[in-house]
Design a protein around this motif. Structure first.
Motif, PDB file in Angstrom:
ATOM      1  N   THR A   3      -9.067 -91.396 -21.319  1.00 21.18           N
ATOM      2  CA  THR A   3      -7.889 -90.931 -22.053  1.00 21.18           C
ATOM      3  C   THR A   3      -6.667 -91.725 -21.595  1.00 21.18           C
ATOM      4  O   THR A   3      -6.590 -92.158 -20.456  1.00 21.18           O
ATOM      5  N   ALA A  27      -9.213 -95.581 -30.387  1.00 18.32           N
ATOM      6  CA  ALA A  27      -9.322 -94.175 -29.974  1.00 18.32           C
ATOM      7  C   ALA A  27     -10.095 -93.352 -30.997  1.00 18.32           C
ATOM      8  O   ALA A  27     -10.172 -93.705 -32.174  1.00 18.32           O
ATOM      9  N   ILE A 209     -13.189 -84.295 -25.381  1.00 15.61           N
ATOM     10  CA  ILE A 209     -13.094 -84.933 -24.058  1.00 15.61           C
ATOM     11  C   ILE A 209     -14.437 -84.806 -23.335  1.00 15.61           C
ATOM     12  O   ILE A 209     -14.952 -85.774 -22.785  1.00 15.61           O
ATOM     13  N   LYS A 214     -12.699 -91.081 -26.815  1.00 10.60           N
ATOM     14  CA  LYS A 214     -11.486 -91.728 -26.296  1.00 10.60           C
ATOM     15  C   LYS A 214     -10.282 -91.023 -26.903  1.00 10.60           C
ATOM     16  O   LYS A 214     -10.152 -90.954 -28.127  1.00 10.60           O
ATOM     17  N   VAL A 215      -9.430 -90.502 -26.035  1.00 11.55           N
ATOM     18  CA  VAL A 215      -8.300 -89.702 -26.511  1.00 11.55           C
ATOM     19  C   VAL A 215      -6.977 -90.358 -26.112  1.00 11.55           C
ATOM     20  O   VAL A 215      -6.822 -90.836 -24.992  1.00 11.55           O
ATOM     21  N   SER A 255      -7.705 -84.514 -16.855  1.00 13.22           N
ATOM     22  CA  SER A 255      -8.184 -85.228 -18.048  1.00 13.22           C
ATOM     23  C   SER A 255      -7.236 -86.322 -18.526  1.00 13.22           C
ATOM     24  O   SER A 255      -7.459 -86.923 -19.565  1.00 13.22           O
ATOM     25  N   ILE A 256      -6.152 -86.563 -17.780  1.00  5.77           N
ATOM     26  CA  ILE A 256      -5.282 -87.689 -18.149  1.00  5.77           C
ATOM     27  C   ILE A 256      -5.594 -88.832 -17.192  1.00  5.77           C
ATOM     28  O   ILE A 256      -5.387 -88.716 -15.988  1.00  5.77           O
ATOM     29  N   PHE A 425      -8.065 -98.638 -22.474  1.00  6.91           N
ATOM     30  CA  PHE A 425      -9.066 -97.583 -22.256  1.00  6.91           C
ATOM     31  C   PHE A 425     -10.072 -98.147 -21.258  1.00  6.91           C
ATOM     32  O   PHE A 425     -10.656 -99.198 -21.502  1.00  6.91           O
TER      33      PHE A 425
END
Ligand code: GDP
Ligand code: IMO
Ligand code: MG
Length: 426
Positions: A3, A27, A209, A214-215, A255-256, A425
């Motif tokens: 992410t 993404a 996620i 891919k966020v 998650s970041i 990414f």
């Protein structure tokens, strides 16, 4: 799984929309986590230009775009944007809206205007879109949420309670009161169209996620407009900083993975408030015209300043930047001498932080170093090595002062005019 957060490092309008659109090519999901239609993001590709305020700038590429719970959403603006995009051939069925996001109601912009008029010297110069008043209601626990459009009875109850209070305030300030029936009918009509898009966004996003999607998290505004870390009170009413992503999107902080700071190669600010590196001469006018530095939402000319490394260091501390994308580098072509602010002089003392007291920030004198400019056209450059030596040195100096690697740069508004130096990414 990977992410990336796209965060404005200065006073907004750094080119977040352009970079979000570019990275959305890779993404799966793009999520906005704060702000509302105070934002104005410009995206250009294939000779087309799009200006959007609410719909995430990933709409042109990603397979899913989400408006997170941290946003305040004006449904009228949103539907206008969805119609515009549809008419121009863009599929908006992949747009999802968090049921926990708050609605901007017709009274919010009116209250915004009254509050601004009352502030005198402390006028913020807001976009008058009702952003502050909508967040006030959210925190006062009387806000109306997007999900409540699906529950007409609860919507009506909350609207009645709000109108009683708001109408009294509006009348007392020489404005007309709002009619319950008119707003109710208007919002129930919005509900019909928006219904298929309203979901529990955090639930869906976490699934994505967990499945390895891919966020991309798309910030609006910039850290200097952050309600906590910006130049309070000359700020917006949300947290553009990456720190607010977990709250505004409903994901765990872990998650970041990457935080990409979007940095204009100089500085701009629209609206009031101190701006130490501001200057207003022929050079500034040239930058304003070449960079089309006029507000997307309000059309106001943006104020122009030199690049300020102290601001980027502040942003790095409160937002955790892992890479920088330097934007609008082409706009500096032809400027003979480029100034970079490396700190401030405050009451005879040298400081390398942003003072919280607004009167102190206003009296900060920038300490500059000067770098030679370049005159070659760089709008068709496709690598770092093909930049003029002075442009390379300028980027290197920004990188050294920021303490964060430059991983991308941009030499024009088009999607193609973007140079990536490292994978974003991971
Ligand atoms: P955002 O709010 O951060 O998305 O930025 P805006 O879209 O409000 O403002 C950035 C402006 O700069 C827009 O007009 C973009 O089209 C334009 N832009 C972005 N990157 C570049 C660049 O590298 N060079 C030039 N000349 N314009 C750019
Ligand atoms: P993007 O996402 C630049 C500024 C306003 C005002 C202050 C508060 O395009 O970078 P508000 O209406 O939010 O209460 O106004 O913040 N502002 C922005 N400036 N870019 C933006 O968004 C902005 N959104 C708000 O001009 O000074
Ligand atoms: Mg903008």
């Amino acid at each position: 799984m990977s992410t990336v957060a796209v965060v404005g490092t200065q006073w907004g309008d750094e080119g977040k929309g352009k970079i979000t659109d570019y990275l959305a090519q890779e993404a799966d999901v793009v999520v906005r986590y704060q702000g509302g239609d105070n934002a104005g993001h410009t995206v250009e590709f294939n000779g087309q230009q799009f200006k959007i305020r609410l719909v995430p700038s990933g709409i042109f590429n990603a397979k899913m775009v989400i408006m997170g719970n941290g946003m305040v959403i004006n449904p009228k603006t949103l539907l206008g944007e969805m119609t515009m995009l549809t008419e121009r051939g863009i599929d908006v069925s992949k747009l999802l809206i968090s049921d926990r996001a708050h609605l901007i109601m017709p009274y919010h912009p009116e209250i915004d205007e009254i509050q601004e008029d009352k502030k005198g010297e402390l006028k913020v110069g807001t976009t008058k879109r009702g952003i502050g008043p909508a967040y006030m209601d959210k925190f006062a626990r009387i806000g109306i949420r997007v999900g409540e459009l699906k529950d007409p009875e609860l919507f009506a109850l909350k609207l009645r309670i709000n109108l009683e209070d708001k109408n009294e305030y509006l009348r007392a300030n020489g404005k007309e009161a709002f009619d319950f029936d008119a707003i109710y009918a208007e919002y129930m009509a919005y509900a019909e169209t928006l219904r298929p898009h309203i979901i529990d966004a955090s639930y869906i996003l976490n699934k994505e996620i967990d499945n390895g999607s891919k966020v991309l998290f798309e910030g609006a505004q910039g850290v200097m407009l952050d309600i906590d870390h910006g130049t309070y009170p000359y700020v917006t009413s949300s947290n553009p900083s990456a720190a607010s992503i977990p709250v505004g999107a409903g994901i765990p902080p872990q998650s970041i993975h990457e935080v990409l700071g979007i940095v204009k190669a100089y500085s701009t600010r629209v609206g009031d408030g101190p701006f130490p590196t501001e200057f207003d001469d022929e050079v500034a006018h040239g930058i304003r015209e070449r960079g089309r530095e006029y507000g997307t939402v309000t059309k106001r000319p943006r104020r122009i300043g030199w690049f300020d490394a102290t601001i980027i260091q502040h942003t790095r501390r409160v937002s955790g930047l892992t890479g920088l994308s330097i934007m609008l580098l082409d706009v500096l072509t032809g400027v003979e001498e480029l100034k970079i602010c490396t700190g401030y002089r405050l009451n005879g003392e040298v400081i390398e932080y942003v003072p919280s007291l607004i009167n102190e920030f206003a009296t900060c004198e920038p300490i500059y170093e000067t770098l030679p400019g370049w005159s070659e056209d760089i709008t068709k450059v496709t690598s770092f090595d093909s930049l003029p030596a002075n442009a390379q040195a300028y980027l290197k100096r920004i990188e050294a002062l920021a303490g964060v690697p430059v991983v991308m740069f941009s030499v024009g508004p088009d999607r193609e005019q973007t140079i990536r130096l490292k994978p974003i990414f991971k």
